[in-house]
Design an enzyme around this catalytic site. Structure first.
Site, PDB file in Angstrom:
ATOM      1  N   ARG A 189       0.819  -1.220   0.000  1.00 10.35           N
ATOM      2  CA  ARG A 189       0.000   0.000   0.000  1.00 10.35           C
ATOM      3  C   ARG A 189       0.846   1.261   0.000  1.00 10.35           C
ATOM      4  O   ARG A 189       0.321   2.362  -0.194  1.00 10.35           O
ATOM      5  CB  ARG A 189      -0.946  -0.003   1.208  1.00 10.35           C
ATOM      6  CG  ARG A 189      -0.248  -0.004   2.566  1.00 10.35           C
ATOM      7  CD  ARG A 189      -1.258  -0.127   3.686  1.00 10.35           C
ATOM      8  NE  ARG A 189      -0.614  -0.166   5.008  1.00 10.35           N
ATOM      9  CZ  ARG A 189      -0.143  -1.252   5.583  1.00 10.35           C
ATOM     10  NH1 ARG A 189      -0.223  -2.414   4.935  1.00 10.35           N
ATOM     11  NH2 ARG A 189       0.399  -1.203   6.785  1.00 10.35           N
ATOM     12  N   TYR A 190       2.164   1.132   0.248  1.00 10.45           N
ATOM     13  CA  TYR A 190       3.031   2.306   0.323  1.00 10.45           C
ATOM     14  C   TYR A 190       3.877   2.519  -0.934  1.00 10.45           C
ATOM     15  O   TYR A 190       4.515   3.564  -1.059  1.00 10.45           O
ATOM     16  CB  TYR A 190       3.974   2.200   1.524  1.00 10.45           C
ATOM     17  CG  TYR A 190       3.266   2.161   2.857  1.00 10.45           C
ATOM     18  CD1 TYR A 190       2.379   3.163   3.227  1.00 10.45           C
ATOM     19  CD2 TYR A 190       3.485   1.118   3.747  1.00 10.45           C
ATOM     20  CE1 TYR A 190       1.724   3.130   4.447  1.00 10.45           C
ATOM     21  CE2 TYR A 190       2.844   1.071   4.974  1.00 10.45           C
ATOM     22  CZ  TYR A 190       1.965   2.078   5.311  1.00 10.45           C
ATOM     23  OH  TYR A 190       1.312   2.040   6.525  1.00 10.45           O
ATOM     24  N   ILE A 191       3.943   1.549  -1.801  1.00  8.59           N
ATOM     25  CA  ILE A 191       4.824   1.656  -2.967  1.00  8.59           C
ATOM     26  C   ILE A 191       3.999   1.627  -4.253  1.00  8.59           C
ATOM     27  O   ILE A 191       2.877   1.116  -4.278  1.00  8.59           O
ATOM     28  CB  ILE A 191       5.883   0.536  -2.979  1.00  8.59           C
ATOM     29  CG1 ILE A 191       5.229  -0.847  -2.845  1.00  8.59           C
ATOM     30  CG2 ILE A 191       6.892   0.749  -1.861  1.00  8.59           C
ATOM     31  CD1 ILE A 191       6.217  -1.998  -2.856  1.00  8.59           C
TER      32      ILE A 191
END
Length: 641
Positions: free
Chosen positions: A105-107
């Site tokens: 979800r962060y990349i």
């Protein structure tokens, strides 16, 4: 029972085939495993030029790969780190330190522009099949124009087989493909971004073994700096192996620091009295600074697992590139021919006012017939027969477009199409040149630093631990007859390592070769002990004096021990004989004491060992006397062991 056996056999074969083809082994056509292929298919479908959350890509990919998000996410990160398939944004891990990527979800990621060029997605060239639930389609395999399997490498364990393909340098692979197209010879060797040194003497074109080493900076004799990593190693794993070797007492270091970021930098500081040259070989022997890697290029070819060489794969792709370019040109030619046909129809339809002939027609059949009849005088200008679809398309031309029709613009467009068709015809006659041109174009799209070789090819042999370890552990023998490194007290007979083997000759004439023992009973009064090395033992001349228990007659045998089997007891005298004395001196004197009998005048007799020749280990000894022997006296004690 037969039914159950057949059921198990059938299910096992199906499972094994599934693991081999659909999980572990890459396909030769595109060099990808199914999960990687489905990730690329998802990215192609989602491509809008902007970055997508990896979590979103993983969710979409599950429509094609129903094996959970974890397997897809992990495979996407690995594929993104290869550099030519996926553009990444965010923390995708560090190949030098071994740090993992951030949560999906962060990349973010998107398909690499170059991937669109070497993976053919055109459904008229690449075959698409229904996905697992039939709601969509996915490529059976992509038709790749470059040897993807070699460029990115692969590793997988299937049922009863495995593959280990090391990655190669992109520029070297494409240059090799160009040479294959030209019929020239070439050589290829692995290259990884983490650098290091490799010895490819036994590589066997991808199906042998390589020895990989870290690169050291030893400009400071009191410090070793590791600047490049061996293959398949991270700085964290290398650091752990060095610390383990230090704790085990294998290497001497003062301190160790890891400053690795986007390149390797591990500093090893040495203690007082220890210098870099003294530690170098120990690092190779006891840590991951040196690794032997076995390789096997197993791929799926024509739906079957096949072992190939790097040379065979490059030559296969060279032929395939020519075939793909031919298919793409022929498809483009067909599209242009169709477009040219439609432009010609449109021009004649408007220029010759054929549309006027349909104004008085009252039925659809009459309209169609009027249009087709209107083209009969111009049949020679058409590329093919007019179909009902062509008529339908002409009838849909709006009046505004007819009134604004630009004949000059139409002629220019037709001329451009004809020009392209001539170019395609020329290229179809020179497909090999087109393939070389394509590869040159691919190379020009990479930055020079992206094409540099990182791993240096060198000539060296794997360091054998036995040649590095020093003989520092005392081997002791006590008066009770025990020998070993765990024997307390007693006399020190040798200095050994854990890798040594020892040769022990007992006074009973029994000799043995064994690993260095902790504590082993050999006999009180051991005759000889030394390293079990044939160069050493074969130089020792053993003299055994023995007698026959039945006749009491004595014999002498002088021999060497040329060979042995580990952990087996051997007897230097013939079976059933009683050994009186064993010696390792080449020359000495001894006396036989005979049994006292009536009228016996001689009760002693002296001998010299140099009066008897050396014989083979299995040969019989020489009889010393026909008299009964009670004992033997040696002139002096045996030499010290």
């Amino acid at each position: 029972m037969a039914f159950i056996k057949n059921l198990f056999d059938k299910n096992f074969i199906e499972y094994a085939s599934y693991v081999i083809r659909d999980r572990a082994i890459p396909d030769l056509e595109d060099g990808l495993k199914p999960v990687q292929r489905r990730i690329m298919h998802t990215l192609f479908k989602m491509d809008d030029g902007r970055f997508q959350k990896v979590a979103n890509v993983v969710g979409e990919c599950m429509k094609y790969h129903p094996h959970g998000d974890a397997s897809i996410g992990g495979a996407l990160v690995v594929l993104a780190n290869k550099g030519i398939f996926i553009e990444k944004q965010g923390n995708f891990g560090n190949m030098f330190t071994g740090d993992g990527a951030s949560a999906p979800r962060y990349i973010e990621c998107r398909v690499h522009p170059l991937a669109k060029e070497f993976l053919v997605t055109n459904p008229h060239v690449t075959h698409y099949i229904p996905n697992y639930d039939g709601r969509s389609t996915e490529p059976e395999v992509y038709r790749a124009k470059i040897p993807v399997a070699l460029i990115i490498g692969a590793e997988g364990i299937a049922v009863g087989m495995s593959t280990k393909i090391l990655p190669y340098n992109l520029k070297e692979v494409l240059e090799a493909e160009k040479k294959a197209l030209k019929g020239q010879a070439f050589e290829l060797y692995p290259d990884v971004p983490t650098g290091g040194l490799i010895d490819v003497s036994n590589y066997n074109d991808g199906n042998g073994k390589i020895v990989s080493r870290a690169k050291f900076d030893m400009s400071d004799e009191k410090k070793i700096v590791i600047t490049e990593l061996p293959l398949d190693t991270t700085s964290d794993a290398l650091l752990n192996s060095i610390e383990n070797a230090y704790r085990a007492g294998k290497i001497k270091i003062g301190a160790i620091d890891d400053f690795t970021t986007d390149h390797c930098q591990i500093e090893i500081k040495l203690p007082r009295g220890v210098y870099a040259k003294d530690v170098e070989k120990a690092l190779y022997a006891y840590t991951d600074c040196e690794k032997s890697i076995s390789c096997q290029m197993l791929v799926i070819k024509d739906n079957m697992p096949t072992v190939m060489t790097a040379t065979e794969i490059v030559k296969y792709y060279a032929k395939k590139l020519v075939a793909i370019i031919k298919d793409e040109l022929e498809y483009e030619k067909g599209q242009l021919m169709e477009e040219l046909h439609q432009r010609t129809l449109e021009r004649i339809f408007i220029e010759e006012r054929i549309y006027k002939k349909i104004e008085q027609m009252k039925t659809a059949e009459a309209v169609n017939k009027a249009v087709i009849d209107g083209f009969k005088p111009f049949k020679s200008e058409l590329l093919r027969e007019i179909t009902d679809e062509d008529v339908e398309r002409l009838l849909k031309i709006p009046i505004r477009r007819i009134s604004l029709f630009d004949i000059n613009k139409n002629r220019d467009e037709v001329a451009a199409i004809n020009g392209r068709l001539k170019e395609i015809a020329r290229r179809l006659k020179h497909l090999t040149d087109c393939a070389v041109e394509y590869l040159d174009g691919m190379l020009s799209k990479f930055k020079p630093e992206e094409l540099e070789r990182h791993t240096q090819i060198a000539k060296f042999s794997a360091v054998d631990v036995k040649t590095v370890v020093k003989r520092e552990t005392p081997l002791r023998y006590d008066e009770k007859g025990y020998i070993g490194i765990g024997v307390s007290g007693g006399a020190e007979v040798l200095r050994v390592t854990p890798y040594d083997r020892i040769f022990v000759m007992r006074k009973s004439g029994i000799y043995t070769v064994c690993d260095v023992p902790q504590k082993l009973f050999v006999d009180a009064g051991m005759v000889y002990v030394n390293y079990a090395e044939k160069e050493i033992i074969s130089e020792v001349l053993f003299t055994a004096i023995y007698r026959d228990p039945k006749t009491k007659q004595a014999y002498i045998k002088r021999c060497r021990v040329p060979s042995w089997i580990m952990n087996r007891d051997y007897f230097i005298a013939p079976d059933g004989m009683e050994v009186l004395h064993v010696d390792t001196r080449k020359n000495f004197k001894f006396t036989l004491n005979y049994a006292k009998k009536a009228r016996a005048k001689v009760l002693k007799e002296n001998f010299k060992t140099n009066d008897f020749i050396e014989r083979g280990l299995k040969a019989q000894g020489f009889k010393l006397s026909a008299k009964e022997v009670e004992s033997v006296e040696v002139e002096q004690a045996p030499e010290k062991m």
